[in-house]
Design a protein around this motif. Structure first.
Motif, short mmCIF file in Angstrom:
data_model
loop_
_atom_site.label_atom_id
_atom_site.label_comp_id
_atom_site.label_asym_id
_atom_site.label_seq_id
_atom_site.Cartn_x
_atom_site.Cartn_y
_atom_site.Cartn_z
N ILE A 99 0.84 -1.20 0.00
CA ILE A 99 0.00 0.00 0.00
C ILE A 99 0.88 1.25 0.00
O ILE A 99 0.66 2.17 -0.79
N HIS B 210 -10.81 9.99 -2.54
CA HIS B 210 -10.98 8.59 -2.15
C HIS B 210 -11.04 7.69 -3.38
O HIS B 210 -10.44 6.60 -3.38
N ARG B 211 -11.72 8.13 -4.41
CA ARG B 211 -11.77 7.33 -5.65
C ARG B 211 -10.40 7.18 -6.27
O ARG B 211 -10.05 6.11 -6.79
N ILE C 35 -7.50 7.15 -4.70
CA ILE C 35 -6.76 6.19 -3.88
C ILE C 35 -7.28 4.78 -4.09
O ILE C 35 -6.50 3.83 -4.26
N ASN C 36 -8.60 4.61 -4.10
CA ASN C 36 -9.18 3.28 -4.31
C ASN C 36 -8.76 2.70 -5.66
O ASN C 36 -8.54 1.49 -5.77
N ALA C 37 -8.66 3.53 -6.69
CA ALA C 37 -8.23 3.05 -8.01
C ALA C 37 -6.79 2.54 -7.96
O ALA C 37 -6.47 1.49 -8.53
N LEU D 186 -5.26 1.38 -5.36
CA LEU D 186 -5.18 0.21 -4.47
C LEU D 186 -6.22 -0.86 -4.84
O LEU D 186 -6.56 -1.70 -4.00
N ALA D 187 -6.68 -0.87 -6.06
CA ALA D 187 -7.73 -1.80 -6.49
C ALA D 187 -7.36 -3.26 -6.22
O ALA D 187 -8.20 -4.04 -5.75
N GLU E 172 -5.32 -4.52 -3.95
CA GLU E 172 -5.34 -4.80 -2.51
C GLU E 172 -6.77 -4.85 -1.99
O GLU E 172 -7.11 -5.69 -1.15
N LEU E 173 -7.62 -3.95 -2.48
CA LEU E 173 -9.01 -3.92 -2.02
C LEU E 173 -9.79 -5.13 -2.53
O LEU E 173 -10.74 -5.57 -1.88
N LEU F 299 -10.49 0.11 4.61
CA LEU F 299 -9.48 1.14 4.41
C LEU F 299 -10.07 2.48 4.83
O LEU F 299 -11.01 2.96 4.20
N LEU G 21 -9.56 6.47 5.17
CA LEU G 21 -8.72 7.43 4.47
C LEU G 21 -8.87 8.85 5.00
O LEU G 21 -9.99 9.30 5.26
#
Length: 89
Positions: free
Chosen positions: A7, A61-62, A64-66, A68-69, A71-72, A79, A81
């Motif tokens: 991460i 947030h989107r 970061i989520n993209a 870390l896709a 890992e998520l 997670l 944030l």
């Protein structure tokens, strides 16, 4: 490499942050949904980057989520944030 390290590395590469703290909080969620023996399921991220300038909280947030896709979709269950641009509190 630990999930925490993965991460951290992905966020550094994607956002070149001024500040980054990735904390494994899995031990706080023992007995809850998504917790696995050995942890590395629940993380808290605090990141400050120029990449977030002018972006809403949801956009940040989107982003970061993209990044870390993988890992998520795999080992990370939760997670939390806090994403800021420099100078924001």
């Amino acid at each position: 490499m630990t999930v925490r390290d993965a991460i951290t590395n992905r966020l550094r590469e994607a956002f070149a942050p001024e500040s980054l703290d990735v904390t494994d909080e899995s031990h706080l969620h023992e007995g809850h949904a998504g917790h696995r023996q050995g942890g590395e399921t629940h993380f808290r991220v605090y990141i400050v980057s120029n990449a977030f300038e002018g972006k809403s909280r949801i956009e940040r947030h989107r982003m970061i989520n993209a990044v870390l896709a993988a890992e998520l979709a795999g080992p990370v269950h939760a997670l939390a944030l806090k994403a800021h641009a420099p100078g924001e509190g």
